[in-house]
Write a protein that holds these residues in place. Structure first.
Motif, PDB file in Angstrom:
ATOM      1  N   MET A  29       0.838  -1.184   0.000  1.00 42.48           N
ATOM      2  CA  MET A  29       0.000   0.000   0.000  1.00 42.48           C
ATOM      3  C   MET A  29       0.884   1.249   0.000  1.00 42.48           C
ATOM      4  N   ASP A  30       0.766   2.055  -1.067  1.00 44.91           N
ATOM      5  CA  ASP A  30       1.525   3.299  -1.157  1.00 44.91           C
ATOM      6  C   ASP A  30       0.577   4.461  -0.871  1.00 44.91           C
ATOM      7  N   LEU A  31       0.682   5.015   0.326  1.00 39.80           N
ATOM      8  CA  LEU A  31      -0.249   6.075   0.736  1.00 39.80           C
ATOM      9  C   LEU A  31      -0.092   7.331  -0.101  1.00 39.80           C
ATOM     10  N   ASN A  32       1.044   7.485  -0.774  1.00 40.58           N
ATOM     11  CA  ASN A  32       1.297   8.718  -1.514  1.00 40.58           C
ATOM     12  C   ASN A  32       0.666   8.714  -2.908  1.00 40.58           C
ATOM     13  N   ASN A  33       0.156   7.576  -3.356  1.00 35.39           N
ATOM     14  CA  ASN A  33      -0.406   7.490  -4.703  1.00 35.39           C
ATOM     15  C   ASN A  33      -1.891   7.144  -4.698  1.00 35.39           C
ATOM     16  N   ILE A  34      -2.597   7.577  -3.668  1.00 35.33           N
ATOM     17  CA  ILE A  34      -4.028   7.297  -3.545  1.00 35.33           C
ATOM     18  C   ILE A  34      -4.815   8.583  -3.810  1.00 35.33           C
ATOM     19  N   GLN A  74     -15.793  -8.587  -3.197  1.00 38.48           N
ATOM     20  CA  GLN A  74     -16.106  -9.410  -4.364  1.00 38.48           C
ATOM     21  C   GLN A  74     -15.604  -8.786  -5.660  1.00 38.48           C
ATOM     22  N   LYS A  75     -15.570  -7.452  -5.708  1.00 39.61           N
ATOM     23  CA  LYS A  75     -15.136  -6.751  -6.914  1.00 39.61           C
ATOM     24  C   LYS A  75     -13.611  -6.605  -6.991  1.00 39.61           C
ATOM     25  N   GLY A  76     -12.896  -7.058  -5.964  1.00 40.68           N
ATOM     26  CA  GLY A  76     -11.443  -7.051  -6.021  1.00 40.68           C
ATOM     27  C   GLY A  76     -10.781  -5.729  -5.686  1.00 40.68           C
ATOM     28  N   TYR A  77     -11.475  -4.846  -4.977  1.00 34.62           N
ATOM     29  CA  TYR A  77     -10.862  -3.581  -4.535  1.00 34.62           C
ATOM     30  C   TYR A  77      -9.812  -3.872  -3.463  1.00 34.62           C
ATOM     31  N   GLU A  78      -8.900  -2.929  -3.286  1.00 32.35           N
ATOM     32  CA  GLU A  78      -7.959  -3.044  -2.172  1.00 32.35           C
ATOM     33  C   GLU A  78      -8.693  -2.644  -0.894  1.00 32.35           C
ATOM     34  N   VAL A  82      -8.695  -2.737   3.255  1.00 27.81           N
ATOM     35  CA  VAL A  82      -7.799  -2.892   4.401  1.00 27.81           C
ATOM     36  C   VAL A  82      -8.493  -2.416   5.674  1.00 27.81           C
ATOM     37  N   LYS A  83      -7.954  -2.835   6.806  1.00 29.44           N
ATOM     38  CA  LYS A  83      -8.422  -2.333   8.094  1.00 29.44           C
ATOM     39  C   LYS A  83      -7.720  -1.014   8.424  1.00 29.44           C
ATOM     40  N   ARG A  84      -8.316  -0.306   9.358  1.00 27.39           N
ATOM     41  CA  ARG A  84      -7.717   0.946   9.832  1.00 27.39           C
ATOM     42  C   ARG A  84      -6.277   0.731  10.278  1.00 27.39           C
ATOM     43  N   SER A  85      -6.023  -0.386  10.942  1.00 30.29           N
ATOM     44  CA  SER A  85      -4.681  -0.649  11.467  1.00 30.29           C
ATOM     45  C   SER A  85      -3.652  -0.808  10.353  1.00 30.29           C
ATOM     46  N   ASP A  86      -4.092  -1.255   9.169  1.00 24.55           N
ATOM     47  CA  ASP A  86      -3.154  -1.389   8.049  1.00 24.55           C
ATOM     48  C   ASP A  86      -2.646  -0.023   7.587  1.00 24.55           C
ATOM     49  N   VAL A  87      -3.535   0.981   7.629  1.00 28.04           N
ATOM     50  CA  VAL A  87      -3.117   2.338   7.259  1.00 28.04           C
ATOM     51  C   VAL A  87      -2.133   2.878   8.289  1.00 28.04           C
ATOM     52  N   LEU A  88      -2.442   2.677   9.562  1.00 33.05           N
ATOM     53  CA  LEU A  88      -1.536   3.144  10.612  1.00 33.05           C
ATOM     54  C   LEU A  88      -0.193   2.429  10.533  1.00 33.05           C
ATOM     55  N   GLN A  89      -0.216   1.161  10.115  1.00 32.51           N
ATOM     56  CA  GLN A  89       1.027   0.410   9.954  1.00 32.51           C
ATOM     57  C   GLN A  89       1.948   1.117   8.954  1.00 32.51           C
ATOM     58  N   GLU A  90       1.391   1.552   7.832  1.00 31.05           N
ATOM     59  CA  GLU A  90       2.193   2.245   6.824  1.00 31.05           C
ATOM     60  C   GLU A  90       2.700   3.583   7.338  1.00 31.05           C
ATOM     61  N   ILE A  91       1.848   4.275   8.112  1.00 32.37           N
ATOM     62  CA  ILE A  91       2.249   5.579   8.646  1.00 32.37           C
ATOM     63  C   ILE A  91       3.421   5.416   9.616  1.00 32.37           C
ATOM     64  N   THR A  92       3.384   4.371  10.448  1.00 35.44           N
ATOM     65  CA  THR A  92       4.495   4.183  11.399  1.00 35.44           C
ATOM     66  C   THR A  92       5.775   3.756  10.683  1.00 35.44           C
ATOM     67  N   ARG A  93       5.657   3.145   9.520  1.00 38.64           N
ATOM     68  CA  ARG A  93       6.846   2.798   8.748  1.00 38.64           C
ATOM     69  C   ARG A  93       7.498   4.046   8.147  1.00 38.64           C
ATOM     70  N   GLU A  94       6.667   5.000   7.732  1.00 37.78           N
ATOM     71  CA  GLU A  94       7.162   6.163   7.001  1.00 37.78           C
ATOM     72  C   GLU A  94       7.624   7.293   7.915  1.00 37.78           C
ATOM     73  N   LEU A  95       7.014   7.416   9.094  1.00 40.01           N
ATOM     74  CA  LEU A  95       7.286   8.550   9.975  1.00 40.01           C
ATOM     75  C   LEU A  95       7.952   8.084  11.265  1.00 40.01           C
ATOM     76  N   PHE A  96       8.551   9.024  12.002  1.00 42.11           N
ATOM     77  CA  PHE A  96       9.012   8.757  13.367  1.00 42.11           C
ATOM     78  C   PHE A  96       7.752   8.607  14.213  1.00 42.11           C
ATOM     79  N   ALA A  97       7.539   7.412  14.758  1.00 38.82           N
ATOM     80  CA  ALA A  97       6.251   7.087  15.367  1.00 38.82           C
ATOM     81  C   ALA A  97       6.341   6.981  16.879  1.00 38.82           C
ATOM     82  N   LEU A 122      -8.786   2.831  -2.591  1.00 42.30           N
ATOM     83  CA  LEU A 122      -8.563   2.150  -1.317  1.00 42.30           C
ATOM     84  C   LEU A 122      -9.849   2.183  -0.515  1.00 42.30           C
ATOM     85  N   VAL A 123     -10.188   1.051   0.103  1.00 40.40           N
ATOM     86  CA  VAL A 123     -11.348   0.960   0.992  1.00 40.40           C
ATOM     87  C   VAL A 123     -10.839   0.594   2.379  1.00 40.40           C
ATOM     88  N   VAL A 124     -11.222   1.390   3.375  1.00 43.80           N
ATOM     89  CA  VAL A 124     -10.790   1.169   4.753  1.00 43.80           C
ATOM     90  C   VAL A 124     -12.029   0.845   5.584  1.00 43.80           C
TER      91      VAL A 124
END
Length: 451
Positions: A1-6, A88-92, A94-109, A69-71
């Motif tokens: 998940m690339d948060l910068n290209n959504i 069923q339609k194959g959208y991406e 994710v749970k809320r925690s998946d978004v926070l996971q990416e944020i903690t990877r990218e920023l000083f958390a 993206l669907v959260v």
């Protein structure tokens, strides 16, 4: 998940306190945000006023077919029509925690976990960073009274995140600084046993980034098993902790004290909100601020300006004749801290607590603890259990708690009956507590008590 290209995000359960913070994050970064929630609330109306589209009917015709993206929140049932359609339609999806996971990877958390105190500590940390000019992105589990929001952004690549243990969401986070407040049993419907829940908290500390720091409350269970390259221990008043409060004085419904560590002291900290537990919470927040190099003067000024979080020891009325406190407390330890602190701040005032149990499983598992904590009050009113996501459990009701309170007057009332009771009784120190919809009583109770 690339948060910068959504470009477009759709939220299922957008009105939740954690979900709305992430919705605001995307919206303030120029992403098109829309979503569904079951009911309209003050928070969803705010999201709409900020430019996000929200609807309240589970209908795929109202959902966004162009979403990148669907959260969704784990509180949404798997039979939800919109959720099933996106899957069923194959959208991406994710749970809320998946978004926070990416944020903690990218920023000083900086993440805050624990059964109690995490909303207050995370909001305090974020407030200190904002007030001092240091800056941060804040993802909070409550509404800051200072700013009227549960999210704010900053160009500073730092994030302060409340780490939610429900559904094991916090195990996806990768903190640079991890705060751990407590491991008291809760959410046993998810974890099964207290030991399994403790194992999850230990795993949370294993996820600290290399050279990161754990700031944990002294006395927390399984202390020897906690991970992290650097450890600091905080406490209310234990001299063996790395940071603790000293010279505590009560003043005008709040406190003044010093925060002491081995190599530094912040003297004459003024905390304008009640609750001895909030002194300990501020020690944790100040310890994190000191790790970031924020000056004692800036910390002192920020805490003095801290107005608290809605429904966290919130003074609705506070004068010589009447005190009315509203609080989110929904665990026995939180009730104990709330009631004992209120009685210490306002000695001599008869204390009446109206409590709404939250979840059948929590009531079943912790009934004796609830009864013990509520017995600290002079009089107890219990509302029916707020079921939230659960179906009733046979033999479990508010009466389960009431039967265990033998030494104080206790009654079970509906919300409208609480208002009728207040019209005919005095309650000089009145407390409403619970995580359900008991907050709907706040304004009508205020009107009666002010009348």
């Amino acid at each position: 998940m690339d948060l910068n290209n959504i470009q477009r995000v759709y939220f299922i359960g957008i009105g939740g306190i954690g979900m709305s913070a992430i919705a605001r994050y995307f919206h303030e970064n120029g992403v098109h945000v829309s979503g569904y929630d079951r009911t309209e609330t003050a928070l969803t109306r705010q999201l709409e006023a900020e430019g996000m589209q929200v609807h309240y009917t589970d209908d795929v015709n109202l959902a966004d077919p162009q979403a990148n993206l669907v959260v969704y929140t784990p509180a949404i049932p798997p039979i939800h029509t919109e959720l099933k359609w996106y899957l069923q339609k194959g959208y991406e999806v994710v749970k809320r925690s998946d978004v926070l996971q990416e944020i903690t990877r990218e920023l000083f958390a900086i993440t805050v976990a624990g059964t109690h105190g995490k909303t207050t500590i995370s909001t305090m940390i974020a407030h200190i960073l904002r007030h001092s000019g240091y800056g941060c992105n804040a993802f909070l589990g409550g509404i800051s009274v200072n700013y009227g929001r549960n999210f704010w952004s900053s160009e500073k690549r730092v994030a302060v995140i409340e780490a939610d243990e429900y559904d094991r969401s916090f195990l996806k986070l990768s903190p640079d600084i991890a705060v751990l407040t407590s491991m008291d049993p809760d959410h046993l419907d998810i974890y099964g046993t207290e030991k399994d829940m403790q194992e999850a908290y230990i795993q949370y500390t294993r996820n600290i980034k290399p050279n990161g720091t754990l700031v944990a409350r002294e006395g927390v269970q399984r202390a020897a098993d906690l991970q992290g390259d650097n450890h600091l221990w905080y406490s209310l008043q234990s001299f063996t902790a790395n940071a603790y409060a000293a010279n505590i004085r009560m003043q005008q419904g709040g406190y003044q004290f010093d925060v002491v560590q081995q190599n530094w002291t912040v003297e004459n900290v003024t905390l304008p909100i009640g609750g001895m537990h909030n002194i300990e919470n501020s020690v944790a927040a100040i310890t994190v601020a000191q790790l970031l190099g924020i000056s004692a003067d800036a910390i002192r000024a920020a805490i003095a300006d801290f107005k608290g979080i809605r429904r966290r020891f919130e003074y609705v009325i506070n004068n010589d004749h009447q005190v009315f406190i509203d609080d989110y407390a929904h665990h026995p330890e939180e009730l104990r801290a709330l009631i004992s602190s209120a009685k210490a701040l306002f000695p001599g005032k008869k204390c009446t607590v109206a409590f709404q149990p939250h979840l059948y499983t929590r009531t079943r598992d912790l009934a004796s603890g609830f009864a013990e904590s509520l017995s600290l009050a002079d009089e107890v009113i219990l509302l029916p259990i707020y079921p939230a996501r659960e179906l009733p459990i046979e033999g479990v009701s508010s009466e389960t708690i009431a039967e265990l309170i033998s030494d104080k007057p206790v009654q079970i009332l509906q919300q409208d009956e609480v208002l009728d009771w207040l019209k005919n009784n005095t309650a000089p120190l009145f407390i409403t507590a619970g995580a359900g919809d008991i907050d709907q009583l706040k304004e009508p109770v205020k009107g009666i008590l002010n009348g």
